[in-house]
Design a protein around this motif. Structure first.
Motif, PDB file in Angstrom:
ATOM      1  N   LEU A   7      -6.532   8.964   2.482  1.00  0.00           N
ATOM      2  CA  LEU A   7      -5.096   8.680   2.494  1.00  0.00           C
ATOM      3  C   LEU A   7      -4.793   7.661   3.590  1.00  0.00           C
ATOM      4  CD1 LEU A   7      -3.909  12.385   2.257  1.00  0.00           C
ATOM      5  CD2 LEU A   7      -3.868  10.702   0.404  1.00  0.00           C
ATOM      6  N   VAL A   8      -4.087   6.604   3.235  1.00  0.00           N
ATOM      7  CA  VAL A   8      -3.778   5.530   4.175  1.00  0.00           C
ATOM      8  C   VAL A   8      -2.268   5.340   4.235  1.00  0.00           C
ATOM      9  CG1 VAL A   8      -4.168   3.106   4.764  1.00  0.00           C
ATOM     10  CG2 VAL A   8      -5.950   4.388   3.532  1.00  0.00           C
ATOM     11  N   ARG A   9      -1.707   5.577   5.406  1.00  0.00           N
ATOM     12  CA  ARG A   9      -0.292   5.260   5.593  1.00  0.00           C
ATOM     13  C   ARG A   9      -0.179   3.750   5.731  1.00  0.00           C
ATOM     14  NH1 ARG A   9       4.072   6.432  10.434  1.00  0.00           N
ATOM     15  NH2 ARG A   9       5.873   5.877   9.163  1.00  0.00           N
ATOM     16  N   HIS A  10       0.846   3.192   5.128  1.00  0.00           N
ATOM     17  CA  HIS A  10       1.029   1.746   5.186  1.00  0.00           C
ATOM     18  C   HIS A  10       1.150   1.256   6.631  1.00  0.00           C
ATOM     19  CE1 HIS A  10       5.337   1.814   6.151  1.00  0.00           C
ATOM     20  NE2 HIS A  10       5.447   2.804   5.268  1.00  0.00           N
ATOM     21  N   ALA A  11       0.810   0.004   6.813  1.00  0.00           N
ATOM     22  CA  ALA A  11       0.931  -0.645   8.117  1.00  0.00           C
ATOM     23  C   ALA A  11       2.405  -0.942   8.405  1.00  0.00           C
ATOM     24  CB  ALA A  11       0.097  -1.925   8.128  1.00  0.00           C
ATOM     25  N   GLU A  12       2.651  -1.532   9.567  1.00  0.00           N
ATOM     26  CA  GLU A  12       4.033  -1.811  10.002  1.00  0.00           C
ATOM     27  C   GLU A  12       4.776  -2.644   8.963  1.00  0.00           C
ATOM     28  OE1 GLU A  12       5.163  -3.146  14.223  1.00  0.00           O
ATOM     29  OE2 GLU A  12       5.210  -4.987  13.030  1.00  0.00           O
ATOM     30  N   SER A  13       5.928  -2.152   8.572  1.00  0.00           N
ATOM     31  CA  SER A  13       6.739  -2.845   7.567  1.00  0.00           C
ATOM     32  C   SER A  13       8.043  -3.327   8.176  1.00  0.00           C
ATOM     33  CB  SER A  13       7.027  -1.907   6.387  1.00  0.00           C
ATOM     34  OG  SER A  13       7.729  -0.765   6.815  1.00  0.00           O
ATOM     35  N   VAL A  14       8.679  -4.220   7.457  1.00  0.00           N
ATOM     36  CA  VAL A  14      10.013  -4.679   7.826  1.00  0.00           C
ATOM     37  C   VAL A  14      10.938  -3.469   7.749  1.00  0.00           C
ATOM     38  CG1 VAL A  14      11.933  -6.147   7.064  1.00  0.00           C
ATOM     39  CG2 VAL A  14       9.575  -7.009   6.961  1.00  0.00           C
ATOM     40  N   TRP A  15      11.822  -3.320   8.737  1.00  0.00           N
ATOM     41  CA  TRP A  15      12.754  -2.191   8.738  1.00  0.00           C
ATOM     42  C   TRP A  15      13.731  -2.324   7.582  1.00  0.00           C
ATOM     43  CZ3 TRP A  15      12.953   2.316  11.236  1.00  0.00           C
ATOM     44  CH2 TRP A  15      12.103   2.480  12.318  1.00  0.00           C
ATOM     45  N   PRO A  16      14.126  -1.189   6.977  1.00  0.00           N
ATOM     46  CA  PRO A  16      15.129  -1.264   5.912  1.00  0.00           C
ATOM     47  C   PRO A  16      16.502  -1.605   6.487  1.00  0.00           C
ATOM     48  CG  PRO A  16      14.662   1.027   6.445  1.00  0.00           C
ATOM     49  CD  PRO A  16      13.699   0.179   7.262  1.00  0.00           C
ATOM     50  N   ALA A  17      17.321  -2.185   5.637  1.00  0.00           N
ATOM     51  CA  ALA A  17      18.706  -2.451   6.041  1.00  0.00           C
ATOM     52  C   ALA A  17      19.442  -1.121   6.157  1.00  0.00           C
ATOM     53  CB  ALA A  17      19.387  -3.351   5.017  1.00  0.00           C
ATOM     54  N   LEU A  18      20.226  -0.976   7.201  1.00  0.00           N
ATOM     55  CA  LEU A  18      20.959   0.272   7.421  1.00  0.00           C
ATOM     56  C   LEU A  18      22.161   0.377   6.484  1.00  0.00           C
ATOM     57  CD1 LEU A  18      20.903   0.488  11.331  1.00  0.00           C
ATOM     58  CD2 LEU A  18      19.247   1.382   9.678  1.00  0.00           C
ATOM     59  N   GLY A  19      22.393   1.587   5.996  1.00  0.00           N
ATOM     60  CA  GLY A  19      23.580   1.865   5.198  1.00  0.00           C
ATOM     61  C   GLY A  19      23.497   1.492   3.735  1.00  0.00           C
ATOM     62  N   VAL A  20      22.383   0.936   3.306  1.00  0.00           N
ATOM     63  CA  VAL A  20      22.199   0.593   1.883  1.00  0.00           C
ATOM     64  C   VAL A  20      20.885   1.202   1.409  1.00  0.00           C
ATOM     65  CG1 VAL A  20      23.568  -1.535   1.995  1.00  0.00           C
ATOM     66  CG2 VAL A  20      21.102  -1.632   2.390  1.00  0.00           C
ATOM     67  N   PRO A  21      20.763   1.468   0.112  1.00  0.00           N
ATOM     68  CA  PRO A  21      19.512   2.057  -0.375  1.00  0.00           C
ATOM     69  C   PRO A  21      18.306   1.168  -0.041  1.00  0.00           C
ATOM     70  CG  PRO A  21      21.200   2.191  -2.063  1.00  0.00           C
ATOM     71  CD  PRO A  21      21.746   1.321  -0.952  1.00  0.00           C
ATOM     72  N   ASP A  22      17.217   1.819   0.323  1.00  0.00           N
ATOM     73  CA  ASP A  22      15.970   1.100   0.568  1.00  0.00           C
ATOM     74  C   ASP A  22      15.489   0.526  -0.761  1.00  0.00           C
ATOM     75  OD1 ASP A  22      13.763   0.108   1.890  1.00  0.00           O
ATOM     76  OD2 ASP A  22      12.857   2.049   2.295  1.00  0.00           O
ATOM     77  N   HIS A  23      14.586  -0.432  -0.705  1.00  0.00           N
ATOM     78  CA  HIS A  23      14.094  -1.031  -1.940  1.00  0.00           C
ATOM     79  C   HIS A  23      12.572  -1.085  -1.937  1.00  0.00           C
ATOM     80  CE1 HIS A  23      13.255  -4.960  -0.006  1.00  0.00           C
ATOM     81  NE2 HIS A  23      14.314  -4.647   0.738  1.00  0.00           N
ATOM     82  N   ASP A  24      12.012  -1.144  -3.126  1.00  0.00           N
ATOM     83  CA  ASP A  24      10.563  -1.082  -3.293  1.00  0.00           C
ATOM     84  C   ASP A  24       9.834  -2.332  -2.812  1.00  0.00           C
ATOM     85  OD1 ASP A  24      10.932   1.398  -4.400  1.00  0.00           O
ATOM     86  OD2 ASP A  24      10.450   0.790  -6.449  1.00  0.00           O
ATOM     87  N   GLU A  25      10.518  -3.442  -2.676  1.00  0.00           N
ATOM     88  CA  GLU A  25       9.861  -4.706  -2.329  1.00  0.00           C
ATOM     89  C   GLU A  25       9.879  -4.998  -0.827  1.00  0.00           C
ATOM     90  OE1 GLU A  25       8.043  -6.418  -4.595  1.00  0.00           O
ATOM     91  OE2 GLU A  25       8.581  -4.698  -5.837  1.00  0.00           O
ATOM     92  N   ARG A  26      10.168  -3.996  -0.011  1.00  0.00           N
ATOM     93  CA  ARG A  26      10.158  -4.203   1.438  1.00  0.00           C
ATOM     94  C   ARG A  26       8.719  -4.434   1.887  1.00  0.00           C
ATOM     95  NH1 ARG A  26      10.489  -0.422   5.626  1.00  0.00           N
ATOM     96  NH2 ARG A  26      11.039   1.250   4.184  1.00  0.00           N
ATOM     97  N   PRO A  27       8.423  -5.601   2.493  1.00  0.00           N
ATOM     98  CA  PRO A  27       7.039  -5.969   2.799  1.00  0.00           C
ATOM     99  C   PRO A  27       6.581  -5.512   4.186  1.00  0.00           C
ATOM    100  CG  PRO A  27       8.459  -7.810   3.301  1.00  0.00           C
ATOM    101  CD  PRO A  27       9.353  -6.711   2.745  1.00  0.00           C
ATOM    102  N   LEU A  28       5.314  -5.754   4.428  1.00  0.00           N
ATOM    103  CA  LEU A  28       4.760  -5.583   5.764  1.00  0.00           C
ATOM    104  C   LEU A  28       5.211  -6.738   6.645  1.00  0.00           C
ATOM    105  CD1 LEU A  28       1.040  -4.595   5.014  1.00  0.00           C
ATOM    106  CD2 LEU A  28       2.980  -3.082   5.493  1.00  0.00           C
ATOM    107  N   THR A  29       5.250  -6.495   7.943  1.00  0.00           N
ATOM    108  CA  THR A  29       5.490  -7.569   8.913  1.00  0.00           C
ATOM    109  C   THR A  29       4.198  -8.377   9.059  1.00  0.00           C
ATOM    110  OG1 THR A  29       4.739  -6.233  10.768  1.00  0.00           O
ATOM    111  CG2 THR A  29       7.103  -6.100  10.223  1.00  0.00           C
ATOM    112  N   GLU A  30       4.252  -9.457   9.819  1.00  0.00           N
ATOM    113  CA  GLU A  30       3.027 -10.223  10.099  1.00  0.00           C
ATOM    114  C   GLU A  30       1.995  -9.341  10.798  1.00  0.00           C
ATOM    115  OE1 GLU A  30       2.050 -13.282   9.068  1.00  0.00           O
ATOM    116  OE2 GLU A  30       3.903 -13.227   7.887  1.00  0.00           O
ATOM    117  N   ASN A  31       2.445  -8.523  11.761  1.00  0.00           N
ATOM    118  CA  ASN A  31       1.530  -7.589  12.423  1.00  0.00           C
ATOM    119  C   ASN A  31       0.963  -6.584  11.425  1.00  0.00           C
ATOM    120  OD1 ASN A  31       1.835  -8.752  14.937  1.00  0.00           O
ATOM    121  ND2 ASN A  31       3.395  -7.300  15.611  1.00  0.00           N
ATOM    122  N   GLY A  32       1.779  -6.137  10.500  1.00  0.00           N
ATOM    123  CA  GLY A  32       1.329  -5.198   9.477  1.00  0.00           C
ATOM    124  C   GLY A  32       0.280  -5.807   8.567  1.00  0.00           C
TER     125      GLY A  32
END
Length: 175
Positions: A7-32
């Motif tokens: 089991l692998v937890r995803h690497a660092e991702s871009v933070w979701p926008a606050l107050g709106v539903p999260d979305h499936d296309e949120r990517p990893l950061t460059e560090n991620g």
């Protein structure tokens, strides 16, 4: 005869926008993305016969470099998605998550409870064992999902361990 599930937890991702539903296309950061690439030797050493992932982009991006390196496709399974909490991303998300961990049968609005997530994760582990008997599979997913999968597999996980889980993180279970 058993299936080894990495089991692998995803690497660092871009933070979701606050107050709106999260979305499936949120990517990893460059560090991620760099961290995902650095996982290749470690994950390839397991010699997996399959690389599975949540369909959410950040999970796919975490295991894709390994799949590419060993000549496998990433196969997405919808049941490997992150917890469908029913919560909108917020600055005080930890308070809501802590409440859910203290009351795992509780569901926020139309979301799933943590108990329901544990059942979903357990069924996914059973499916992996059935479809990949006596094999090793690498699975890209998310922190809360992994925590509940560990519980379904008979291991300990709680709010503190979930909250402290690094990005990325690797856990091994056998079914």
């Amino acid at each position: 005869m058993s299936t080894r599930i990495v089991l692998v937890r995803h690497a660092e991702s871009v933070w979701p926008a606050l107050g709106v539903p999260d979305h499936d296309e949120r990517p990893l950061t460059e560090n991620g993305l760099a961290a995902a690439s650095s996982l290749v030797p470690r994950l390839a050493a397991y010699a997996p016969t399959a690389v599975l992932s949540s369909p959410q982009l950040r999970a796919v991006q975490t295991v894709a470099p390994t799949a590419d390196a060993i000549g496998l496709d990433v196969i997405t399974w919808p049941e490997l998605r992150e917890w469908e909490s029913g919560l909108l991303p917020s600055a005080d998300w930890e308070t809501s998550y802590a409440h859910s961990w203290a009351h795992p049968q509780f569901a926020h609005g139309d979301g799933e409870s943590l108990d329901e997530l544990t059942v979903r994760a357990g069924k996914a582990l059973v499916r992996m064992a059935a479809e990949y008997p006596d094999a090793t599979v690498v699975v890209g997913s998310h922190g809360t999902f992994l925590s509940r999968a560990l519980i379904a597999a008979g291991h300990h996980a709680d709010w503190e361990s979930c909250r402290a889980m690094p990005m990325p993180a690797i856990y091994e279970v056998t079914r």
